[in-house]
Design a protein around this motif. Sequence first.
Motif, PDB file in Angstrom:
ATOM      1  N   ASN A 106      -4.868  -0.099  -3.327  1.00 19.89           N
ATOM      2  CA  ASN A 106      -3.431  -0.013  -3.530  1.00 19.89           C
ATOM      3  C   ASN A 106      -2.699  -0.900  -2.524  1.00 19.89           C
ATOM      4  O   ASN A 106      -2.685  -0.617  -1.328  1.00 19.89           O
ATOM      5  N   ARG A 107      -2.091  -1.979  -3.012  1.00 20.86           N
ATOM      6  CA  ARG A 107      -1.303  -2.881  -2.171  1.00 20.86           C
ATOM      7  C   ARG A 107       0.143  -2.963  -2.690  1.00 20.86           C
ATOM      8  O   ARG A 107       0.780  -4.014  -2.593  1.00 20.86           O
ATOM      9  N   SER A 108       0.624  -1.871  -3.233  1.00 22.25           N
ATOM     10  CA  SER A 108       1.962  -1.858  -3.831  1.00 22.25           C
ATOM     11  C   SER A 108       3.022  -2.351  -2.851  1.00 22.25           C
ATOM     12  O   SER A 108       3.032  -1.980  -1.681  1.00 22.25           O
ATOM     13  N   GLY A 152       0.787  -1.215   0.000  1.00 23.79           N
ATOM     14  CA  GLY A 152       0.000   0.000   0.000  1.00 23.79           C
ATOM     15  C   GLY A 152       0.821   1.267   0.000  1.00 23.79           C
ATOM     16  O   GLY A 152       0.319   2.337   0.361  1.00 23.79           O
ATOM     17  N   THR A 153       2.080   1.166  -0.379  1.00 22.27           N
ATOM     18  CA  THR A 153       2.939   2.350  -0.409  1.00 22.27           C
ATOM     19  C   THR A 153       3.733   2.368  -1.706  1.00 22.27           C
ATOM     20  O   THR A 153       3.979   1.326  -2.306  1.00 22.27           O
ATOM     21  N   ARG A 154       4.116   3.540  -2.125  1.00 23.75           N
ATOM     22  CA  ARG A 154       4.912   3.670  -3.346  1.00 23.75           C
ATOM     23  C   ARG A 154       6.405   3.566  -3.062  1.00 23.75           C
ATOM     24  O   ARG A 154       7.211   3.580  -3.977  1.00 23.75           O
ATOM     25  N   LYS A 155       6.789   3.509  -1.788  1.00 23.42           N
ATOM     26  CA  LYS A 155       8.203   3.363  -1.451  1.00 23.42           C
ATOM     27  C   LYS A 155       8.648   1.930  -1.738  1.00 23.42           C
ATOM     28  O   LYS A 155       7.827   1.011  -1.836  1.00 23.42           O
ATOM     29  N   ARG A 156       9.933   1.753  -1.890  1.00 25.30           N
ATOM     30  CA  ARG A 156      10.492   0.417  -2.063  1.00 25.30           C
ATOM     31  C   ARG A 156      10.896  -0.123  -0.689  1.00 25.30           C
ATOM     32  O   ARG A 156      11.529   0.564   0.103  1.00 25.30           O
ATOM     33  N   TYR A 157      10.545  -1.364  -0.432  1.00 20.76           N
ATOM     34  CA  TYR A 157      10.913  -1.989   0.835  1.00 20.76           C
ATOM     35  C   TYR A 157      12.338  -2.520   0.748  1.00 20.76           C
ATOM     36  O   TYR A 157      12.677  -3.285  -0.163  1.00 20.76           O
ATOM     37  N   SER A 172      -1.860  -1.473  -7.852  1.00 17.51           N
ATOM     38  CA  SER A 172      -0.753  -1.962  -7.028  1.00 17.51           C
ATOM     39  C   SER A 172       0.453  -2.327  -7.875  1.00 17.51           C
ATOM     40  O   SER A 172       0.345  -3.144  -8.794  1.00 17.51           O
ATOM     41  N   ASP A 174      13.506  -2.501   6.591  1.00 14.67           N
ATOM     42  CA  ASP A 174      12.106  -2.236   6.922  1.00 14.67           C
ATOM     43  C   ASP A 174      11.530  -3.370   7.770  1.00 14.67           C
ATOM     44  O   ASP A 174      11.797  -4.552   7.511  1.00 14.67           O
TER      45      ASP A 174
END
Length: 278
Positions: free
Chosen positions: A238-240, A96-101, A166, A105
Amino acid sequence: MQIHHTGYAPDSVAVIGSGGKADGMLQKRLQRAGFRVQLLSLGELDKLRPGAMVVNAICLGGSEAMDRALETSRRLAAEDTGPLVHISSYRVFPGGTRKRYDEEDEPAPTTDQGEMWLACEEALRDRPGVTILRFGWLVDRSEQALLGRILKGILSGKSLQLDDSSSGSPVTLADLCRVVVAVVQQLASGAPESGVYHYGAADACTALEFGREVLERAQSFYDEDFGVALEPAPGAENRSAVLASEKLRDVFGIQQRSWRQGLTRQVELWLERLGGSQ
């Protein structure tokens, strides 16, 4: 009789599988790399060769294998073996985020399946010599995975609605096996024996973007249009969950590949498997 020395230590690898497609692919690629390979199930852990490296791939069996995967991880935590490579998933993150894990994290799964993936990791966390490899979403693990579902829909002439909200880091089984074997080779050559690493495609995409590429590749094997429409799924949440893979590159020198690389061949193989080739 001449004995072939690979220089690997250990030179024996046990793949703990679930009976799925990935098991045989890993076994063959490890054998081609020069390892002696055992392919074992949960009920065969007593057959582990002393000191053998272990690839715990049972989680690749999908949701139906997760209970066995957790039991296997707990059993392996108590086994006296060589280095252990555990295959895990991006699902340990909430998405749910556009950041890269990246590997720093904190996992915080929001689904039952994600909880099980994380439980398997935690069962092994205190065992010495564990390398955890988290992969992006697998597109071709089974006919129920994204590639199979898209191609079955295409062959049936049905329009499909796919998530376009996503973004993820798609990985084919062939690429997963490439990465796992490369890590095993380096661990058996003296690389550091523990850590958490991420791997996903060099270019992120949504399921709809992936589906449109698959449709284009599938069309290339036919002389007529399928007449199938691929459309965004309405109300998709959104489950990005895009994975950062720099740490794996920096430590093991493993380069990311685009999910488009080799896609035409993957589509061809799955069309044959689904009985759709002409």
